[in-house]
Design a protein around this motif. Structure first.
Motif, PDB file in Angstrom:
ATOM      1  N   TYR A   1       0.844  -1.201   0.000  1.00  0.00           N
ATOM      2  CA  TYR A   1       0.000   0.000   0.000  1.00  0.00           C
ATOM      3  C   TYR A   1       0.879   1.250   0.000  1.00  0.00           C
TER       4      TYR A   1
ATOM      5  N   SER B   1       0.962   3.972  -2.839  1.00  0.00           N
ATOM      6  CA  SER B   1       0.574   5.371  -2.590  1.00  0.00           C
ATOM      7  C   SER B   1       1.651   6.333  -3.090  1.00  0.00           C
ATOM      8  N   ILE B   2       2.919   5.910  -3.051  1.00  0.00           N
ATOM      9  CA  ILE B   2       3.971   6.793  -3.585  1.00  0.00           C
ATOM     10  C   ILE B   2       3.837   6.899  -5.111  1.00  0.00           C
TER      11      ILE B   2
ATOM     12  N   LEU C   1       1.117   6.413  -6.912  1.00  0.00           N
ATOM     13  CA  LEU C   1      -0.089   7.185  -7.187  1.00  0.00           C
ATOM     14  C   LEU C   1       0.177   8.677  -6.967  1.00  0.00           C
ATOM     15  N   ALA C   2       0.951   8.957  -5.923  1.00  0.00           N
ATOM     16  CA  ALA C   2       1.261  10.350  -5.593  1.00  0.00           C
ATOM     17  C   ALA C   2       1.990  11.037  -6.756  1.00  0.00           C
TER      18      ALA C   2
ATOM     19  N   PRO D   1       0.039   4.986   4.613  1.00  0.00           N
ATOM     20  CA  PRO D   1      -0.147   5.138   3.163  1.00  0.00           C
ATOM     21  C   PRO D   1      -0.833   6.453   2.809  1.00  0.00           C
ATOM     22  N   ILE D   2      -1.802   6.890   3.641  1.00  0.00           N
ATOM     23  CA  ILE D   2      -2.494   8.154   3.350  1.00  0.00           C
ATOM     24  C   ILE D   2      -1.544   9.327   3.606  1.00  0.00           C
TER      25      ILE D   2
ATOM     26  N   PHE E   1       1.054   9.498   0.955  1.00  0.00           N
ATOM     27  CA  PHE E   1       0.459   9.964  -0.303  1.00  0.00           C
ATOM     28  C   PHE E   1       0.393  11.496  -0.295  1.00  0.00           C
ATOM     29  N   CYS E   2      -0.131  12.056   0.819  1.00  0.00           N
ATOM     30  CA  CYS E   2      -0.274  13.518   0.892  1.00  0.00           C
ATOM     31  C   CYS E   2       1.094  14.206   0.851  1.00  0.00           C
TER      32      CYS E   2
ATOM     33  N   THR F   1       2.619  13.725  -2.809  1.00  0.00           N
ATOM     34  CA  THR F   1       1.872  14.460  -3.853  1.00  0.00           C
ATOM     35  C   THR F   1       2.064  15.956  -3.694  1.00  0.00           C
TER      36      THR F   1
ATOM     37  N   SER G   1       9.553   9.779   2.097  1.00  0.00           N
ATOM     38  CA  SER G   1       8.416  10.704   2.043  1.00  0.00           C
ATOM     39  C   SER G   1       8.591  11.910   2.950  1.00  0.00           C
TER      40      SER G   1
END
Ligand code: ASP
Length: 446
Positions: free
Chosen positions: A29, A33-34, A36-37, A221-222, A225-226, A229, A295
């Motif tokens: 996950y 998420s990275i 997707l980011a 993961p959230i 992601f933030c 992104t 991240s």
């Protein structure tokens, strides 16, 4: 009952603790998420930049536990040993490991930058004209950077001590907190029954904080992601990042190649050599920490995750992670050392092209290697701290700092890779030093 027994009692409740966040899925996950980011940042940079607050919340929650966790874990580590003198051998091994790997990293940095020669042929004047020099002037003014090697040593020594414990907590200066925690817990181990309550309290706080980190990792993961992104979104929204990356292509490749060699070849070899562990399995076990470091770009903020992964997933003993990781997050920065050496020589290559009188030979390269090692030890585990301590390296060989804006646009990007290398280097250290701790029965018998 000895303090070691007390700590063992506290640890006997281990089965009630939550297990490490997720299994392999959790890591997947985080990787997803990275990826997707990146995609979201690329396709919708303005929307991506607006996710900053989500990333900031995650970062603050992680950073919030750093100071109490460092103090509680170092103290609980000493209490677990039962006697601070037992720290002698592991302590020497840890310092030896930090130094050895930092010197290796710097050497790799020096070699790759000499092989790739990324500074040769760079049109510095044109790039400098388009760059942001104000922030570098501010950086130079704000820092009282040391002038010579003696100054650097003096500063490093002073970094260990504080005249205000609370002040150091407020400023997240981990080194004096570690020194205090070792001394304080050392005293507790000499107090017998009278220290029982405090010892149980310290180990209890430590366990509670680690449980909190595990809970936090469920949301990683959230949060990741933030963070990713918004940072990449901001860069893409400015519209110059890809161009800057192109201009500095060979420089970026040089640093990434060096970090890749260190993190994927040298450190795995050291791990295998000293522990006979499968290094690539170990990378998998530490992947949450590596991705969090990437991240957040902060070793300090990643420290709680590094401790959780090393202990719960990689099975490194509690007494090693509690001692080696907090210290490592502060002074063991292989990625930063490698980067500082490579970046300084890159700048020297550019400078020599227009200033033939600037002598840049073996001696200067050695001075850069030594100061880069010291600068990395002195760098804080926060985003882009390495750029600030670069001033020391440039000063040491008389390179003008007005070249810093050249590397500034990609620094935040490279920072992520060097921070991941830093966190991984610490975790390998905890596994290596683990071998030198007295065996369980020896501790229990103490
Ligand atoms: N961001 C790095 C860290 O926290 C330090 C640096 O190289 O700037 O480990």
């Amino acid at each position: 009952m000895t303090n070691a027994d007390m700590t063992d009692d506290a640890n006997a409740n281990d089965e009630h603790k939550p297990k490490a966040a997720g299994g392999g899925n959790h890591t997947l996950y985080m990787i997803a998420s990275i990826i997707l980011a990146f995609v979201v940042a690329w396709l919708a940079p303005h929307f991506a930049a607006s996710l900053e607050v989500g990333g900031e919340v995650f970062l603050r929650l992680l950073t919030m536990v750093v100071v109490p966790l460092v103090m509680a874990s170092v103290m609980s580590g000493i209490l677990g040993l039962g006697d601070v003198r037992k720290l002698g051998k592991p302590g020497a091994a840890a310092v030896g490991y930090y130094l050895m790997t930092t010197v290796l990293a710097v050497t790799i940095g020096v070699i790759v930058v000499n092989v790739f020669q990324p500074g040769v042929g760079v049109n510095a004047e044109q790039m400098l004209a388009a760059s942001d020099t104000e922030s570098v002037d501010a950086l130079a003014d704000s820092e009282e950077h040391p002038k010579g090697i003696r100054d650097i040593f003096k500063n490093l020594l002073l970094m260990l001590f504080t005249d205000n414990l609370l002040g150091s907590m407020v400023d997240t200066q981990l080194l004096p907190l570690i020194v205090f925690s070792i001394v304080f817990a050392g005293m507790l181990t000499t107090m017998g029954e009278r220290a029982k309550l405090l010892s149980t309290l310290v180990t209890g706080i430590n366990d509670a904080l680690l449980s909190f980190v595990m809970l936090l990792m469920k949301f990683a993961p959230i949060g990741i992601f933030c963070l990713v992104t918004s940072k990449f979104g901001e860069a893409f929204a400015q519209g110059t990042f890809v161009e800057q990356l192109n201009q500095l292509f060979w420089y970026v490749m040089t640093v990434l190649t060096g970090l890749g060699i260190h993190a994927l070849v040298v450190l795995p070899f050291i791990l295998w050599f000293f522990t006979r562990r499968n290094p690539y399995e170990f990378i998998r076990q530490m992947s949450d920490a590596i991705l969090t470091a990437f991240s957040t770009a902060s070793s300090s903020a990643t420290l709680p995750v590094t401790m959780e992964c090393a202990e719960k997933k990689a099975g490194v003993s509690k007494r090693s992670t509690e001692f080696v990781l907090p210290l490592g997050a502060t002074i063991n920065m292989d990625g930063t050392a490698l980067y500082e050496a490579a970046a300084a020589i890159f700048i020297a290559q550019i400078h020599s092209a227009t200033h033939p009188e600037f002598a840049f030979g073996l001696t200067e390269q050695i001075v850069i290697a030594v100061t880069a090692t010291l600068a990395a030890i002195g760098a804080a585990g926060i985003p882009e701290a390495g750029l600030v301590t670069m001033l020391i390296v440039l000063n040491a060989v008389g390179l003008p700092i007005h070249y810093l804006p050249l590397i500034l646009p990609v620094d935040w990007f490279l920072d992520r890779f060097r921070t991941a290398t830093n966190a991984f280097g610490d975790s390998v250290g905890s596994a290596v030093v683990d071998q030198t701790f007295p065996k369980d029965d020896a501790v229990a018998a103490a």
